[in-house]
Design a protein around this motif. Structure first.
Motif, PDB file in Angstrom:
ATOM      1  N   ASN A  89       0.823  -1.210   0.000  1.00 49.81           N
ATOM      2  CA  ASN A  89       0.000   0.000   0.000  1.00 49.81           C
ATOM      3  C   ASN A  89       0.856   1.259   0.000  1.00 49.81           C
ATOM      4  N   ALA A  92       2.567   1.697  -3.392  1.00 52.67           N
ATOM      5  CA  ALA A  92       1.587   2.111  -4.394  1.00 52.67           C
ATOM      6  C   ALA A  92       1.218   3.574  -4.201  1.00 52.67           C
ATOM      7  N   ILE A  99      -5.090   1.128  -5.481  1.00 51.01           N
ATOM      8  CA  ILE A  99      -5.417  -0.302  -5.406  1.00 51.01           C
ATOM      9  C   ILE A  99      -6.916  -0.430  -5.165  1.00 51.01           C
ATOM     10  N   THR A 100      -7.598  -1.179  -6.034  1.00 50.42           N
ATOM     11  CA  THR A 100      -9.051  -1.312  -5.891  1.00 50.42           C
ATOM     12  C   THR A 100      -9.436  -2.468  -4.980  1.00 50.42           C
ATOM     13  N   MET A 102      -7.591  -5.753  -2.400  1.00 56.36           N
ATOM     14  CA  MET A 102      -6.432  -6.442  -1.855  1.00 56.36           C
ATOM     15  C   MET A 102      -6.938  -7.609  -1.028  1.00 56.36           C
ATOM     16  N   VAL A 111      -3.584  -8.558  -5.425  1.00 61.68           N
ATOM     17  CA  VAL A 111      -3.891  -7.142  -5.586  1.00 61.68           C
ATOM     18  C   VAL A 111      -4.538  -6.930  -6.950  1.00 61.68           C
ATOM     19  N   TRP A 112      -5.534  -6.028  -7.006  1.00 62.13           N
ATOM     20  CA  TRP A 112      -6.186  -5.640  -8.251  1.00 62.13           C
ATOM     21  C   TRP A 112      -6.141  -4.122  -8.372  1.00 62.13           C
ATOM     22  N   VAL A 113      -5.873  -3.636  -9.585  1.00 59.44           N
ATOM     23  CA  VAL A 113      -5.846  -2.200  -9.864  1.00 59.44           C
ATOM     24  C   VAL A 113      -6.643  -1.967 -11.144  1.00 59.44           C
TER      25      VAL A 113
END
Length: 159
Positions: A89, A92, A99-100, A102, A111-113
């Motif tokens: 975090n 980033a 980050i959308t 976690m 992790v997704w972005v």
């Protein structure tokens, strides 16, 4: 059909030959544009695709050897200690990556972005590797905006 035969027979011999020659040329033109031209265009497109795939194969083979060499090199591995989620975090946040989602899974983290600049992703991944975070799996998709990507799934683990 009978009317056509009658009409043809009423024509003079010269006109009949002209009709036959014109019909033959029309048939040849039809065969060319309906069969020959699409066939040759398709073959040319397939040859180009094959050439592209062969170039890609050569590139992958060359870089696979390089990747194996880099993987086998004995660099000093950094041992990561601390909270994986918190460190990811923070890193980033430094690069303005939002980050959308976690999801922790034991010693691993997914992790997704949604949308991020590709160059920022590379910098982020490099900084995580330097900190001792191992990148297990990465699934990236192109975004609608130029230079932007979506990280569908990034799986991280402590080194």
């Amino acid at each position: 059909m009978d009317k056509l035969k009658q009409y043809y027979q009423q024509l003079s011999e010269r006109e009949q030959r002209l009709v036959l020659i014109s019909g033959g040329l029309l048939l040849l033109a039809l065969l060319y544009w309906a069969v020959w031209a699409p066939l040759t265009q398709g073959l040319a497109a397939q040859k180009k695709a094959l050439d592209n795939q062969q170039e890609l194969l050569v590139w992958v083979q060359q870089n696979a050897n390089r990747a194996l060499q880099l993987q086998g090199s004995t660099g000093q591995a950094v041992k990561f200690t601390g909270s994986l989620a918190q460190t990811v975090n923070q890193m980033a946040g430094r690069l303005n990556i939002n980050i959308t989602r976690m999801q922790p899974q034991g010693d691993e983290l997914q992790v997704w972005v949604d949308q991020v600049a590709f160059n920022d992703v590379l910098s982020w991944l490099q900084s995580m590797e330097n900190a001792g975070i191992r990148i297990m799996d990465l699934d990236v998709a192109e975004s609608n905006a130029p230079g932007q990507v979506k990280i569908r799934r990034l799986k991280l683990a402590k080194a």
